[in-house]
Design an enzyme around this catalytic site. Structure first.
Site, PDB file in Angstrom:
ATOM      1  CB  CYS A  24      -0.916   0.041   1.216  1.00  0.00           C
ATOM      2  SG  CYS A  24      -1.880   1.564   1.258  1.00  0.00           S
ATOM      3  CB  THR A  40      -2.008   1.888  -6.887  1.00  0.00           C
ATOM      4  OG1 THR A  40      -1.552   1.987  -5.527  1.00  0.00           O
ATOM      5  CG2 THR A  40      -3.466   1.509  -6.919  1.00  0.00           C
TER       6      THR A  40
END
Lengths: 305, 252
Positions: free
Chosen positions: A132, A195
């Site tokens: 993350c 991401t």
């Protein structure tokens, strides 16, 4: 009866089809169940859970970018205890295959969460989020460190018999090195990719659009990067890969399988079309019929280079 | 809450840059409540990628109305739709205005495009309750009076009505409501809502604020639209817990 065998195996985990809904894009299933039949999806991956609840980052948390979006939610979640008490019963009721995503700020916390959750019968596998980009502690700090990823894999494996998937960061030089570590420490699969770190500024105020300054870029903008990472892993490591990154259509999903993915996750697309998982499933089934593929798993790593 | 492929019917210009579109959306129209919103996919491809949230401006039978300013690619695409085109709409979303309670006068306070939810709200306010509208804008052309009743206007430049902001105008008129039981319904930019919240909370006036924020999904899964709780204990989601909040519930 479908003419195509859509079932797949990720390590020891059998799924009725390769469509998974990505962590952080389906909450705990209750909202999206208004729009889609979760029992027909291969599985859903919960929003990252931490040992204690997390409030998440202050606003603004998201902004749209060309063919993508940046988010810095900050792992807002209800915590393991509340999840077991209030969220699991619903997920059981809708008969969805559940993969639990875990985020933590220490190796011990990863282990503790896994230990507590492994007793829940409805959880079929764990996806460990070591990537993350939006929290101060943990997250990318681990995702960038080969030793830490190896340790987290080994330690979580020790406390559960269920499959462990490690969600890898694309924000590294050689992602296949991370996949190799996961493989050698007994991990059952890698999810690739999380991401990409990005930012966006308001030109008039000269301030970042996201309060956290940087966020994680998702959506079709990152698809070519994700495909390249999946291919790199596929060519260098025998571990099963769950492909993630900007899948909007069935064609995108097929592309991920061709470059090496055994299964794939739909993320940002859920925000736009909360039924996209089933739309994509229908599309890949038709593709298989059209191209005489009888087993969807034959598509995995079928690239011709 | 459902996805409805809705036929685009018409587009009317309300002011220089403000448009009102009408779409055929019977399923959403059937269950919509004032203050709720819809999340609209304005293009068929991935640019712009995300849906755009719009207040439900009005409902007439099977038809929905949305009011918007053109200020980006998404709204430009919406403005340029043609009759018969299909719009992919998710709605109705969120929690709208709370109409239940003991009041005899409904005060509508709108800033700029904040007039959007009031035509539908007007229809749902019980007939015996009086409606007074305070509408603000930078200049005359930004004051949107569409279907508003008993309007008092305020403009920053004084080109129309009171010179100043709409909350100041409301404060000036407050004594006129001394003998009334009022409830305030407001929608507009955050600085306006914040000023109004201060006044209403201080004077114990029940005040419903419709807030605006960036949003992705519109129904609670992306967690992208938090608003801080008034007591500081975490966040509500604007899409799911709002967009209308009691002025005692949130920090603006």
């Amino acid at each position: 009866m479908s003419k195509v065998d859509l079932s797949i195996k990720i390590g020891p985990l059998e799924l009725k089809n390769p469509v998974l809904l990505a962590s952080g894009t389906v909450g705990y299933g209750n909202e999206i169940a208004n729009f889609t039949d979760l029992s027909k999806i291969g599985g859903i991956v919960t929003k990252s859970l931490s040992l204690k609840p997390r409030l998440g980052n202050p606003p603004q948390r998201i902004t749209e970018t060309p063919s993508g979006m940046l988010n810095a939610i900050g792992l807002a979640n209800v915590g393991v205890e509340e999840f077991i008490k209030t969220k699991i019963p619903f997920l059981k009721e809708v008969n969805s295959t559940l993969i639990c995503n875990i985020a933590a700020s220490s190796v011990e916390e990863y282990v503790e969460c896994t230990k507590i959750l492994t007793d829940e019968e409805s959880i079929k596998a764990f996806e460990i989020n070591v990537s993350c980009p939006n929290v101060k502690e943990g997250g990318l700090e681990f995702g960038n460190d080969l030793k830490a990823v190896g340790r987290i894999t080994a330690e979580t494996k020790k406390v559960t018999d269920k499959p462990i998937f490690i969600k890898l960061s694309p924000n590294v030089a050689r992602i296949s090195e991370f996949a190799k570590v996961v493989y050698s420490e007994g991990g059952d699969a890698v999810s690739a990719i999380n991401t990409l770190v990005g930012t966006s500024f308001n030109i008039w105020t000269k301030r970042p659009k996201i309060k956290n300054i940087t966020g994680g870029l998702s959506g079709p903008a990152i698809r070519p990067v994700a495909l390249a990472k999946v291919l790199e892993i596929s060519r260098n490591c025998p571990i099963p890969i769950i492909g993630i990154g900007g899948i909007l259509t069935w064609q995108d999903a097929i592309e991920f399988m061709i470059v090496g993915a055994t299964a794939f996750q739909i993320g940002t697309a859920n925000f736009i079309n909360p039924n996209s998982g089933l739309d994509i499933l229908k599309g890949i089934e038709e593709f298989c019929i059209q191209t005489n593929i009888t087993k969807i798993s034959d598509l995995t790593a079928s690239y011709q280079i | 809450m459902l996805i409805e492929k809705s036929k685009f019917i018409s587009n009317t210009s309300i002011t220089k840059n403000t448009y009102l579109i009408k779409v055929f959306s019977p399923s959403i129209a059937k269950t919509a409540k004032p203050g709720q919103f819809c999340n609209i996919k304005v293009s068929e491809n991935s640019f712009p990628l995300l849906r755009r949230p719009f207040s439900i401006c009005d409902v007439e039978g099977d038809y929905l109305y949305f009011m918007f300013d053109v200020h980006g690619e998404g709204t430009r695409l919406l403005r340029d739709k043609n009759e018969g085109e299909e719009l992919d709409i998710i709605g109705p979303l969120g929690i709208g205005f709370d109409l239940i309670g003991d009041y005899d006068t409904a005060i509508f306070i709108a800033g700029g495009l904040g007039s959007a939810p009031f035509p539908f709200l007007s229809k749902n306010i019980p007939a015996m309750i009086e409606i007074h509208s305070f509408i603000g804008g930078r200049s005359k052309e930004n004051v949107i009076e569409y279907k508003m009743k008993n309007v008092s206007a305020a403009t920053d430049d004084g080109s129309y009505g009171f010179q100043g902001n709409v909350v100041e105008l409301f404060i000036n008129k407050l004594t006129a409501y001394n003998t009334k039981k009022i409830r305030v319904f407001a929608c507009g930019p955050n600085p306006m809502l914040k000023a109004l919240q201060n006044v209403c909370n201080e004077k114990n006036i029940n005040c419903q604020l419709s807030v605006e924020t960036v949003m992705a999904c519109g129904f609670g899964i992306c967690q992208g639209c938090p608003i801080e709780k008034y007591n500081g204990d975490g966040y509500f989601l604007v899409c799911k817990d709002g967009p209308v909040f009691n002025s005692l519930a949130v920090k603006i």
